[in-house]
Write an enzyme that holds these catalytic residues in place. Structure first.
Site, PDB file in Angstrom:
ATOM      1  N   SER A 144      53.703  50.496   1.139  1.00  0.00           N
ATOM      2  CA  SER A 144      52.759  51.512   1.590  1.00  0.00           C
ATOM      3  C   SER A 144      52.149  51.682   0.115  1.00  0.00           C
ATOM      4  CB  SER A 144      53.767  52.713   1.858  1.00  0.00           C
ATOM      5  OG  SER A 144      54.214  52.797   2.996  1.00  0.00           O
ATOM      6  N   GLU A 147      44.930  47.106   5.420  1.00  0.00           N
ATOM      7  CA  GLU A 147      44.656  46.836   4.011  1.00  0.00           C
ATOM      8  C   GLU A 147      45.461  45.520   3.399  1.00  0.00           C
ATOM      9  OE1 GLU A 147      43.992  51.065   2.032  1.00  0.00           O
ATOM     10  OE2 GLU A 147      46.207  50.575   2.364  1.00  0.00           O
ATOM     11  N   ASN A 198      46.652  55.321   1.445  1.00  0.00           N
ATOM     12  CA  ASN A 198      47.576  56.062   0.951  1.00  0.00           C
ATOM     13  C   ASN A 198      47.151  57.239  -0.268  1.00  0.00           C
ATOM     14  OD1 ASN A 198      49.797  56.401   2.801  1.00  0.00           O
ATOM     15  ND2 ASN A 198      50.738  54.570   1.889  1.00  0.00           N
TER      16      ASN A 198
HETATM   17  N1  LIG Z   1      56.784  54.441   8.268  1.00  0.00           N
HETATM   18  C1  LIG Z   1      55.630  54.272   8.148  1.00  0.00           C
HETATM   19  O1  LIG Z   1      54.760  55.257   8.754  1.00  0.00           O
HETATM   20  C2  LIG Z   1      55.105  53.048   7.392  1.00  0.00           C
HETATM   21  C3  LIG Z   1      53.780  52.966   7.452  1.00  0.00           C
HETATM   22  C4  LIG Z   1      52.980  51.885   6.497  1.00  0.00           C
HETATM   23  C5  LIG Z   1      54.029  51.132   5.759  1.00  0.00           C
HETATM   24  N2  LIG Z   1      55.278  51.372   5.789  1.00  0.00           N
HETATM   25  C6  LIG Z   1      55.968  50.771   4.949  1.00  0.00           C
HETATM   26  O2  LIG Z   1      56.987  49.788   5.812  1.00  0.00           O
HETATM   27  C7  LIG Z   1      58.306  49.516   5.029  1.00  0.00           C
HETATM   28  C8  LIG Z   1      59.379  49.896   5.942  1.00  0.00           C
HETATM   29  O3  LIG Z   1      59.222  51.269   6.133  1.00  0.00           O
HETATM   30  P1  LIG Z   1      59.794  51.979   7.523  1.00  0.00           P
HETATM   31  O4  LIG Z   1      59.440  53.439   7.708  1.00  0.00           O
HETATM   32  O5  LIG Z   1      59.791  51.046   8.752  1.00  0.00           O
HETATM   33  O6  LIG Z   1      61.423  51.834   7.085  1.00  0.00           O
HETATM   34  P2  LIG Z   1      63.023  52.031   8.032  1.00  0.00           P
HETATM   35  O7  LIG Z   1      63.853  52.626   7.091  1.00  0.00           O
HETATM   36  O8  LIG Z   1      62.554  52.993   9.269  1.00  0.00           O
HETATM   37  O9  LIG Z   1      63.162  50.421   8.322  1.00  0.00           O
HETATM   38  C9  LIG Z   1      63.320  49.686   7.342  1.00  0.00           C
HETATM   39  C10 LIG Z   1      64.429  48.499   8.209  1.00  0.00           C
HETATM   40  O10 LIG Z   1      64.825  47.498   7.306  1.00  0.00           O
HETATM   41  C11 LIG Z   1      66.019  46.968   7.579  1.00  0.00           C
HETATM   42  N3  LIG Z   1      66.773  46.436   6.400  1.00  0.00           N
HETATM   43  C12 LIG Z   1      67.169  47.004   5.314  1.00  0.00           C
HETATM   44  N4  LIG Z   1      67.441  46.050   4.265  1.00  0.00           N
HETATM   45  C13 LIG Z   1      67.186  44.809   5.043  1.00  0.00           C
HETATM   46  C14 LIG Z   1      67.498  43.485   4.488  1.00  0.00           C
HETATM   47  N5  LIG Z   1      67.970  43.241   3.393  1.00  0.00           N
HETATM   48  N6  LIG Z   1      67.152  42.602   5.303  1.00  0.00           N
HETATM   49  C15 LIG Z   1      66.511  42.924   6.515  1.00  0.00           C
HETATM   50  N7  LIG Z   1      66.379  44.204   7.052  1.00  0.00           N
HETATM   51  C16 LIG Z   1      66.666  45.099   6.078  1.00  0.00           C
HETATM   52  C17 LIG Z   1      66.855  48.403   7.975  1.00  0.00           C
HETATM   53  O11 LIG Z   1      67.931  48.049   8.727  1.00  0.00           O
HETATM   54  C18 LIG Z   1      65.679  49.030   8.793  1.00  0.00           C
HETATM   55  O12 LIG Z   1      65.787  48.645  10.133  1.00  0.00           O
HETATM   56  C19 LIG Z   1      58.257  50.447   3.861  1.00  0.00           C
HETATM   57  O13 LIG Z   1      57.793  49.661   2.748  1.00  0.00           O
HETATM   58  C20 LIG Z   1      57.156  51.444   4.233  1.00  0.00           C
HETATM   59  O14 LIG Z   1      56.606  52.124   2.998  1.00  0.00           O
HETATM   60  C21 LIG Z   1      55.728  52.562   6.415  1.00  0.00           C
END
Ligand SMILES: NC(=O)c1ccc[n+]([C@@H]2O[C@H](COP(=O)([O-])OP(=O)(O)OC[C@H]3O[C@@H](n4cnc5c(N)ncnc54)[C@H](O)[C@@H]3O)[C@@H](O)[C@H]2O)c1
Length: 318
Positions: free
Chosen positions: A105, A138, A177
């Site tokens: 993010s 982005e 962001n």
């Molecule tokens: N949630 C949002 O609105 C949003 C928007 C844009 C970007 N992001 C970015 O996307 C990324 C993920 O965010 P999220 O909200 O989906 O997080 P989340 O915690 O909901 O999901 C992350 C997933 O990664 C898995 N994981 C953890 N360690 C792992 C590994 N070693 N190997 C494989 N899988 C693994 C977890 O089991 C989980 O299912 C972050 O960098 C976040 O900043 C999130």
């Protein structure tokens, strides 16, 4: 987020391998996708049936399963060390010409790429929630990124129907962001200081700035408003705006209490009585309708401006 990115890509007839080390997370991902796709199918936004789309995804707990992919998109939690670790593991599995992308993010791509043997293959690919609906992505160029890699990524995103914007100089939070957090910091501060309720703050933004921002971005909007007017307002207002450099005590208190929003049924609003999944599906449909409307309007505007250029060219008098 990984689930939604996978849903987006597989819906465009590209095979996907979705890897998560947590088996439960994979099961949840499949169910969430099925529900969303069924809903879209029932509302005639997609023709293909949910199960037939999902059949193109290979759900896996093994990182080495991505070995033959040409592009790997990482979406693990927002922790720099974890992302660095994942890419190190991926380098051990993938050929050196495989492209890596991070959905961070706002962590700078160069800092994630620091430990890589081939840092030029890593780009930022920041989707907005819900990734299957919001058009913009982005694409962030780190210090080491190679031009051919960036070109391939931009081309791929356009091919799957996205609107990518290339960010030439990486800054933490990129563009989306930084602006989103500037708005949220001010909104939380207004709530904290009792200026208005959460509902009223949201209403002011949704029914004024929100509608306007769909048609004109913040810079174009200032042009319409008049930069002289903006300067007059900025001269007295800026010193009064929230400018704290750490998260607000109200936000910290909520998170420490476990009131983290929809996920815990309590955030700035109480979600206890609500049917969260049907609200989410309805909001997704509203977002889809809006993006479709916007696409149609842009097409119409393009057509009418090219028609007026044709008229202009065919006139003998001008
Ligand atoms: N949630 C949002 O609105 C949003 C928007 C844009 C970007 N992001 C970015 O996307 C990324 C993920 O965010 P999220 O909200 O989906 O997080 P989340 O915690 O909901 O999901 C992350 C997933 O990664 C898995 N994981 C953890 N360690 C792992 C590994 N070693 N190997 C494989 N899988 C693994 C977890 O089991 C989980 O299912 C972050 O960098 C976040 O900043 C999130």
């Amino acid at each position: 987020m990984g689930t939604d990115i996978a849903q987006l890509i597989v819906s465009q007839h590209v095979d996907v391998i979705l890897v998560d080390t947590n088996k439960e997370a994979l099961n949840r991902a499949k169910e969430k996708m099925r529900k969303q796709l069924q809903f879209l199918h029932e509302h005639h936004f997609i023709e293909e049936a949910a199960d037939s789309i999902i059949a193109r995804i290979h759900f896996s707990e093994q990182m080495q399963d991505v070995k033959h992919c040409w592009l790997v998109i990482e979406a693990v939690p927002e922790k720099k060390e974890l992302k660095q670790q994942i890419f190190k593991e991926l380098e051990a599995v993938c050929h050196s010409d495989v492209i890596f992308a991070t959905n961070t993010s706002g962590i700078t791509v160069s800092s994630i790429a620091k430990e890589l043997t081939y840092p030029e293959r890593l780009v930022g690919m920041h989707f907005f929630m819900p990734a299957s609906i919001i058009p913009l992505v982005e694409v962030i160029k780190g210090n080491d990124a190679s031009e051919p890699v960036l070109e391939q990524v931009m081309h791929f995103l356009k091919k799957i129907g996205k609107q990518p914007v290339l960010i030439q100089k990486e800054v933490p939070g990129f563009i989306g962001n930084r602006i989103q957090h500037a708005i949220a910091r001010e909104a939380i501060s207004l709530l904290e200081s009792g200026v208005a309720s959460a509902e009223d703050i949201d209403t002011v933004v949704r029914y004024s700035l929100g509608i306007r921002l769909l048609i004109t971005g913040p810079l174009e909007q200032r042009d319409w408003n008049g930069l002289d007017v903006h300067l007059d307002i900025a001269s007295y207002l800026y010193k009064d705006l929230e400018n704290r450099t750490t998260p607000s005590p109200l936000l910290e208190e909520k998170v420490y209490k476990g009131d983290i929003g929809v996920k815990s049924k309590q955030g700035f609003y109480n979600w206890e009585e609500e049917n969260i999944s049907s609200i989410q599906l309805r909001k997704n449909i509203e977002l889809l309708e809006l993006t479709k409307w916007l696409e149609r309007k842009e097409q119409e505007n393009k057509k009418s401006s090219s028609a007026s250029v044709t008229n202009l060219n065919s006139s003998d008098n001008v």
